[in-house]
Motif scaffolding. Structure first.
Motif, PDB file in Angstrom:
ATOM      1  N   GLU A 106     -26.656   5.964  25.239  1.00  0.00           N
ATOM      2  CA  GLU A 106     -25.752   4.861  25.595  1.00  0.00           C
ATOM      3  C   GLU A 106     -24.399   5.384  26.075  1.00  0.00           C
ATOM      4  O   GLU A 106     -23.620   4.646  26.670  1.00  0.00           O
ATOM      5  N   PHE A 107     -24.125   6.685  25.886  1.00  0.00           N
ATOM      6  CA  PHE A 107     -22.864   7.278  26.329  1.00  0.00           C
ATOM      7  C   PHE A 107     -23.006   8.068  27.634  1.00  0.00           C
ATOM      8  O   PHE A 107     -22.057   8.722  28.059  1.00  0.00           O
ATOM      9  N   CYS A 108     -24.167   8.029  28.253  1.00  0.00           N
ATOM     10  CA  CYS A 108     -24.340   8.773  29.509  1.00  0.00           C
ATOM     11  C   CYS A 108     -23.499   8.174  30.635  1.00  0.00           C
ATOM     12  O   CYS A 108     -22.900   8.909  31.413  1.00  0.00           O
ATOM     13  N   GLY A 109     -23.454   6.849  30.747  1.00  0.00           N
ATOM     14  CA  GLY A 109     -22.651   6.206  31.782  1.00  0.00           C
ATOM     15  C   GLY A 109     -23.024   6.687  33.175  1.00  0.00           C
ATOM     16  O   GLY A 109     -24.074   7.298  33.393  1.00  0.00           O
ATOM     17  N   GLU A 112     -25.898  24.417  24.381  1.00  0.00           N
ATOM     18  CA  GLU A 112     -24.456  24.502  24.190  1.00  0.00           C
ATOM     19  C   GLU A 112     -23.810  23.180  24.572  1.00  0.00           C
ATOM     20  O   GLU A 112     -24.217  22.538  25.542  1.00  0.00           O
ATOM     21  N   VAL A 113     -22.797  22.803  23.801  1.00  0.00           N
ATOM     22  CA  VAL A 113     -22.029  21.592  24.055  1.00  0.00           C
ATOM     23  C   VAL A 113     -20.704  22.014  24.682  1.00  0.00           C
ATOM     24  O   VAL A 113     -20.012  22.883  24.147  1.00  0.00           O
ATOM     25  N   GLY A 124     -17.141   9.566  26.963  1.00  0.00           N
ATOM     26  CA  GLY A 124     -16.625   8.874  25.793  1.00  0.00           C
ATOM     27  C   GLY A 124     -17.479   8.977  24.547  1.00  0.00           C
ATOM     28  O   GLY A 124     -17.355   8.159  23.638  1.00  0.00           O
ATOM     29  N   VAL A 125     -18.345   9.978  24.456  1.00  0.00           N
ATOM     30  CA  VAL A 125     -19.165  10.158  23.264  1.00  0.00           C
ATOM     31  C   VAL A 125     -18.301  10.745  22.144  1.00  0.00           C
ATOM     32  O   VAL A 125     -17.357  11.499  22.411  1.00  0.00           O
ATOM     33  N   ALA A 151     -20.430  13.510  16.594  1.00  0.00           N
ATOM     34  CA  ALA A 151     -21.806  13.013  16.611  1.00  0.00           C
ATOM     35  C   ALA A 151     -22.667  13.832  17.572  1.00  0.00           C
ATOM     36  O   ALA A 151     -23.825  14.148  17.269  1.00  0.00           O
ATOM     37  N   LEU A 152     -22.114  14.195  18.722  1.00  0.00           N
ATOM     38  CA  LEU A 152     -22.868  14.992  19.697  1.00  0.00           C
ATOM     39  C   LEU A 152     -23.193  16.373  19.140  1.00  0.00           C
ATOM     40  O   LEU A 152     -24.326  16.845  19.249  1.00  0.00           O
TER      41      LEU A 152
END
Length: 183
Positions: free
Chosen positions: A114-117, A166-167, A50-51, A55-56
């Motif tokens: 905070e988005f790692c979950g 890489e994303v 859910g990031v 922004a990532l």
């Protein structure tokens, strides 16, 4: 919820070696569902649920703009249980300890953790179960011995260079590549 990963990619020579190892294992592996072959050779740096993808990507560009390529050595093989039921094994190349690799990994986690979950908690520097690794294959437990024997006969320590981050949207859809700076 969308899942994203940031991976460290290697130089072309390292990619070729990992591809050769994967091909050698092909004859020893059943056709069970395994998406590891769809991914290029890499080390997972971070994983998110859910990031905000904008922004990532912006953080990845910012981070790589001031970081240089990382030299490392894959000095050993390893294995850990995988899958919801632990019914498969991940066979991987393990990088030797390296201050530069640790700095690259830890530094990237300065933002967005905070988005790692649950999905990405094992990839964070604070995780007691963190194992930086480059997956070679995922196999059924009953195939592990045969596959590991094939790989052990082919394996020798290799030098590698991390050239980019890489994303990806998981499963395996490249969104952006950010080159690390030459030394």
């Amino acid at each position: 919820m969308q899942k994203h990963v940031v991976v460290a990619r290697f130089d072309a020579q390292t990619d070729q070696i990992f591809t050769r190892w994967r091909r050698a294992l092909g004859a020893s592996q059943s056709a069970h569902a395994d998406d590891s072959a769809a991914w290029p050779p890499h080390l997972t740096i971070a994983a998110y649920e859910g990031v905000d993808i904008g922004a990532l990507c912006a953080w990845t560009r910012e981070y790589t703009a001031s970081r240089t390529r990382v030299d490392l050595c894959f000095g050993s093989l390893g294995v850990f249980a995988h899958g919801p039921a632990g019914d498969t094994d991940v066979i991987f190349a393990h990088p030797n300890e390296s201050a530069a690799l640790t700095a690259l990994h830890t530094g990237f986690h300065q933002k967005l953790d905070e988005f790692c979950g649950d999905y990405g908690r094992h990839c964070t520097p604070e995780s007691p179960s963190l194992v930086l690794h480059a997956t070679i294959a995922i196999c059924r437990k009953d195939e592990f011995s045969a596959m590991f024997d094939v790989l052990r006969a082919q394996f020798s320590a290799i030098r590698a260079i991390i050239t980019a981050l890489e994303v990806y949207e998981n499963p395996c859809r490249l969104i952006e590549r950010c080159e690390l700076q030459s030394k």
